[in-house]
Design an enzyme around this catalytic site. Structure first.
Site, mmCIF file in Angstrom:
data_model
loop_
_atom_site.group_PDB
_atom_site.id
_atom_site.type_symbol
_atom_site.label_atom_id
_atom_site.label_comp_id
_atom_site.label_asym_id
_atom_site.label_seq_id
_atom_site.Cartn_x
_atom_site.Cartn_y
_atom_site.Cartn_z
ATOM 1 N N ASN A 210 0.849 -1.199 0.000
ATOM 2 C CA ASN A 210 0.000 0.000 0.000
ATOM 3 C C ASN A 210 0.884 1.249 0.000
ATOM 4 O OD1 ASN A 210 0.565 0.756 2.847
ATOM 5 N ND2 ASN A 210 -0.386 -1.250 3.198
ATOM 6 N N ASP A 280 -3.927 -6.443 4.959
ATOM 7 C CA ASP A 280 -4.932 -7.284 5.607
ATOM 8 C C ASP A 280 -4.872 -8.727 5.103
ATOM 9 O OD1 ASP A 280 -6.118 -5.358 7.309
ATOM 10 O OD2 ASP A 280 -7.074 -4.440 5.561
ATOM 11 N N LYS A 290 8.955 -16.565 -11.159
ATOM 12 C CA LYS A 290 8.135 -15.492 -11.720
ATOM 13 C C LYS A 290 6.968 -16.094 -12.517
ATOM 14 C CE LYS A 290 8.429 -11.525 -14.743
ATOM 15 N NZ LYS A 290 9.132 -10.951 -15.874
ATOM 16 N N ILE A 308 -2.334 -7.443 14.139
ATOM 17 C CA ILE A 308 -1.250 -7.208 15.105
ATOM 18 C C ILE A 308 -1.744 -6.437 16.322
ATOM 19 C CG2 ILE A 308 1.009 -6.106 15.427
ATOM 20 C CD1 ILE A 308 1.503 -6.604 12.392
ATOM 21 N N PHE A 324 -4.339 3.134 14.934
ATOM 22 C CA PHE A 324 -4.647 4.157 13.936
ATOM 23 C C PHE A 324 -5.779 3.612 13.071
ATOM 24 C CE2 PHE A 324 -1.826 7.877 13.213
ATOM 25 C CZ PHE A 324 -1.115 7.807 14.397
HETATM 26 O O1 PMT Z 1 3.007 5.923 6.618
HETATM 27 P P1 PMT Z 1 2.514 7.274 6.175
HETATM 28 O O2 PMT Z 1 2.670 7.508 4.699
HETATM 29 O O3 PMT Z 1 3.057 8.394 7.012
HETATM 30 O O4 PMT Z 1 0.919 7.289 6.389
HETATM 31 C C1 PMT Z 1 0.385 7.232 7.667
HETATM 32 C C2 PMT Z 1 -0.830 6.296 7.724
HETATM 33 C C3 PMT Z 1 -1.929 6.851 6.848
HETATM 34 C C4 PMT Z 1 -0.431 4.896 7.245
HETATM 35 C C5 PMT Z 1 -1.251 6.252 9.236
HETATM 36 O O5 PMT Z 1 -1.612 7.531 9.662
HETATM 37 C C6 PMT Z 1 -2.412 5.299 9.432
HETATM 38 O O6 PMT Z 1 -3.569 5.641 9.306
HETATM 39 N N1 PMT Z 1 -2.089 4.017 9.810
HETATM 40 C C7 PMT Z 1 -3.070 2.931 9.923
HETATM 41 C C8 PMT Z 1 -3.336 2.338 8.579
HETATM 42 C C9 PMT Z 1 -4.299 1.158 8.614
HETATM 43 O O7 PMT Z 1 -3.914 0.087 8.262
HETATM 44 O O8 PMT Z 1 -5.468 1.413 9.123
HETATM 45 P P2 PMT Z 1 -6.652 0.310 9.279
HETATM 46 O O9 PMT Z 1 -7.829 1.125 9.575
HETATM 47 O O10 PMT Z 1 -6.663 -0.608 8.099
HETATM 48 O O11 PMT Z 1 -6.204 -0.525 10.552
HETATM 49 C C10 PMT Z 1 -6.615 -0.187 11.883
HETATM 50 C C11 PMT Z 1 -5.523 -0.530 12.859
HETATM 51 O O12 PMT Z 1 -5.294 -1.938 12.848
HETATM 52 C C12 PMT Z 1 -4.187 0.118 12.559
HETATM 53 O O13 PMT Z 1 -3.608 0.545 13.773
HETATM 54 C C13 PMT Z 1 -3.368 -0.997 11.935
HETATM 55 O O14 PMT Z 1 -1.973 -0.852 12.204
HETATM 56 C C14 PMT Z 1 -3.937 -2.206 12.643
HETATM 57 N N2 PMT Z 1 -3.835 -3.472 11.903
HETATM 58 C C15 PMT Z 1 -4.500 -3.654 10.733
HETATM 59 C C16 PMT Z 1 -4.438 -4.861 10.088
HETATM 60 C C17 PMT Z 1 -3.676 -5.901 10.630
HETATM 61 N N3 PMT Z 1 -3.553 -7.074 10.046
HETATM 62 N N4 PMT Z 1 -3.015 -5.690 11.777
HETATM 63 C C18 PMT Z 1 -3.089 -4.509 12.416
HETATM 64 O O15 PMT Z 1 -2.468 -4.322 13.472
#
Ligand code: PMT
Length: 399
Positions: A210, A280, A290, A308, A324
Site C-alpha cells: 500500500n 490485511d 516469476k 497485530i 490508527f
Molecule cells: O506511513 P505514512 O505515509 O506516514 O501514512 C500514515 C498512515 C496513513 C499509514 C497512518 O496515519 C495510518 O492511518 N495508519 C493505519 C493504517 C491502517 O492500516 O489502518 P486500518 O484502519 O486498516 O487498521 C486499523 C488498525 O489496525 C491500525 O492501527 C493498523 O496498524 C492495525 N492493523 C491492521 C491490520 C492488521 N492485520 N493488523 C493490524 O495491526
C-alpha cells in the site's frame, strides 16, 4: 535511573588511581540506558588504557584533538554538541584548575568549553590536595559556573592518607548523574511503534502493498524518544533514516511484523502505537518462480493476515495500546468501532481520501478517540501532529 535512558554521556577520564573505577562506571551508565563516549587525558592513559574503555563503551576512545582519524569519525565540536552531559570522573586537582580557569589545552578541557550541555565532575585526589586553598577556590569558581560536583567521599586513600578526596563509587555517581536530568513526559517508558507498509509476495518479483511511507510512525518514534522514552520502531519496507536514540527492527511481511511486535511485547513494553498499514491479506501461496503471462487470467487466493494491534491488546502483558485508522468515509463511526472491536485504549483516525493528509504526505490531521472522549488535531506537519499525539498519549497513559 530511568532518567538516563537515551541520554548521551560524554565521560571524561583524567589522571588518578580512581580511573580504574571509570571502567565500571561506563558499564553502569550503559545498563541505565545511556549512550556513552569516552574522552581520556594523557595522564588518565597512564592509569587505564583507551583499549579497555573502548572495549567497554563499544566506541573508539577520544584522546587527542589533533588526531585526524578521530576528528573524521566525530570531530571535537560535534562531540561537544552530541553530549547531553559531560561527566568527568575522576576529576583531578589539575583538571579542576584548568576547568575553573577556562583552559583549552587538551581535548577534554576544550570539549568542556565547547559544550552547551551541563558539566559534572567527580573529584578524586589526595586529601591534602583537596583541602588546599587553591583547589577549594577552584571548587567555588566551578560551582558558581553551574558545574555539578559529585562528592568527593571521605575515607582511606590509595596513598595511605585518610580524609576527604576519594572519588564516589560508580553507583553513587550514576545516581547523581541521573538527578541532573528532569523527568520528561515518557521518562523510563518503553514505547513500541510499528510503521510503514508490509509487502506480501506473489512471486519473487511481485507483491501486494500500500501507499504508506512510514513518515507518521517515524515522526512518532522521534518524538517519543525526545520525550524520554526508550523506543523500539518496527519498520516495514520504507526509505527513511532511523530517528536518533531509536532502536529499529526492519521487517517486510505482515507475519514478520507480527512476530517482531509480539517479541517486544513479551520482553516488556509500556505503550504500543500501531501506525503501520499492515496488509490485511496475503497470497496463500508465493510462487517460487516469476509467474508467466501464459493465461488471460490469473487468480490469486488471499488469506487474512494476523491482526497485530488486536493481538497486542489481547496479550497477557497488554501495554497501553493505541491504534490508527485510515478511513475514506464515515471516518469517526468506523474508527469508533475499531476502538472497541480491537480493544484499544485510543485510536487516531485520519481521513485518507484527500491528497494532502495521511498516506505518503508530510502532513496529517487526526481525530483521536478514546472511551468517553476525543480530540481533534488539525492539519499540521507529521512532526507537529506526532508531538501533540505523544503528549495526549502520555496524559491518557497516566490516567
Ligand atoms: O506511513 P505514512 O505515509 O506516514 O501514512 C500514515 C498512515 C496513513 C499509514 C497512518 O496515519 C495510518 O492511518 N495508519 C493505519 C493504517 C491502517 O492500516 O489502518 P486500518 O484502519 O486498516 O487498521 C486499523 C488498525 O489496525 C491500525 O492501527 C493498523 O496498524 C492495525 N492493523 C491492521 C491490520 C492488521 N492485520 N493488523 C493490524 O495491526
Amino acid at each position: 535511573m530511568d532518567r538516563l535512558v537515551n541520554k548521551r554521556i560524554l565521560l571524561g577520564v583524567t589522571g588518578g588511581i580512581a580511573a580504574y573505577k571509570s571502567a565500571d562506571l561506563v558499564r553502569r551508565l550503559q545498563d541505565a540506558g545511556a549512550d556513552v563516549r569516552v574522552v581520556m587525558t594523557a595522564s588518565a592513559q597512564e592509569f587505564i588504557t583507551p583499549l579497555t574503555m573502548q572495549a567497554l563503551s563499544g566506541h573508539p576512545v577520544h584522546t587527542d584533538m589533533l588526531d585526524p582519524s578521530a576528528e573524521a569519525a566525530m570531530g571535537h565540536i560535534e562531540l561537544a554538541r552530541w553530549a547531553d552531559l559531560v561527566l568527568v570522573a575522576p576529576a583531578s586537582a589539575n583538571f579542576m584548575a584548568r576547568l575553573a580557569h577556562g583552559h583549552g589545552n587538551d581535548l577534554l578541557a576544550t570539549l568542556c568549553l565547547a559544550t552547551g550541555a551541563p558539566i559534572a565532575i567527580a573529584p578524586a585526589m589526595n586529601q591534602q590536595m583537596w583541602a588546599d586553598s587553591s583547589t577549594q577556590k577552584n571548587l567555588l569558581i566551578l560551582q558558581e559556573k553551574g558545574v555539578h560536583v559529585f562528592g568527593p567521599a571521605a575515607g582511606s586513600q590509595a596513598c595511605g592518607d585518610v580524609g576527604e578526596g576519594r572519588m564516589l563509587e560508580p553507583m553513587q555517581i550514576l545516581q547523581s548523574a541521573a538527578e541532573v536530568f528532569e523527568y520528561q513526559l515518557l521518562t523510563g517508558k518503553h514505547v513500541v511503534i510499528n510503521a510503514g507498509p508490509t509487502r506480501e509476495a506473489i512471486d519473487p518479483v511481485r507483491y501486494i502493498t500500500n501507499k504508506s511511507s512510514g513518515k507518521m510512525g517515524f515522526a512518532l518514534a522521534e518524538l517519543a524518544a525526545e520525550a524520554g522514552a526508550k523506543v523500539t520502531l518496527i519498520a516495514g519496507p520504507v526509505n527513511l533514516p532511523t530517528p536518533a536514540r531509536v532502536t529499529r527492527v526492519d521487517v517486510t511481511r505482515a507475519q514478520e511484523m507480527f512476530d517482531a511486535c509480539m517479541e517486544t511485547i513479551e520482553s516488556g513494553c509500556d505503550i504500543f502505537i500501531a501506525t503501520a498499514a499492515v496488509a490485511d491479506y496475503r497470497p496463500v501461496v508465493t510462487a517460487d518462480h516469476k509467474i508467466k503471462k501464459s493465461t488471460e487470467e490469473v487468480h490469486i487466493t488471499l488469506v487474512k493476515n494476523p491482526d497485530i494491534v488486536a493481538s497486542v491488546s489481547g496479550h497477557a502483558k497488554r501495554p497501553f495500546t493505541v491504534g490508527f485508522a485510515a478511513e475514506t468515509q464515515d471516518v469517526i463511526a468506523y474508527a469508533t468501532a475499531k476502538l472497541s472491536n480491537k480493544n484499544l485504549d485510543m485510536i487516531a483516525t485520519n481521513d485518507v481520501s484527500g491528497q494532502n493528509v495521511g498516506f505518503n504526505s508530510d502532513n496529517n490531521a487526526l481525530t483521536v478517540i478514546w472511551p468517553n472522549g476525543h480530540k481533534v488535531l488539525p492539519l499540521a506537519s507529521k512532526r507537529q501532529i506526532a508531538k501533540q499525539l505523544i503528549e495526549l498519549i502520555a496524559i491518557r497513559y497516566r490516567q
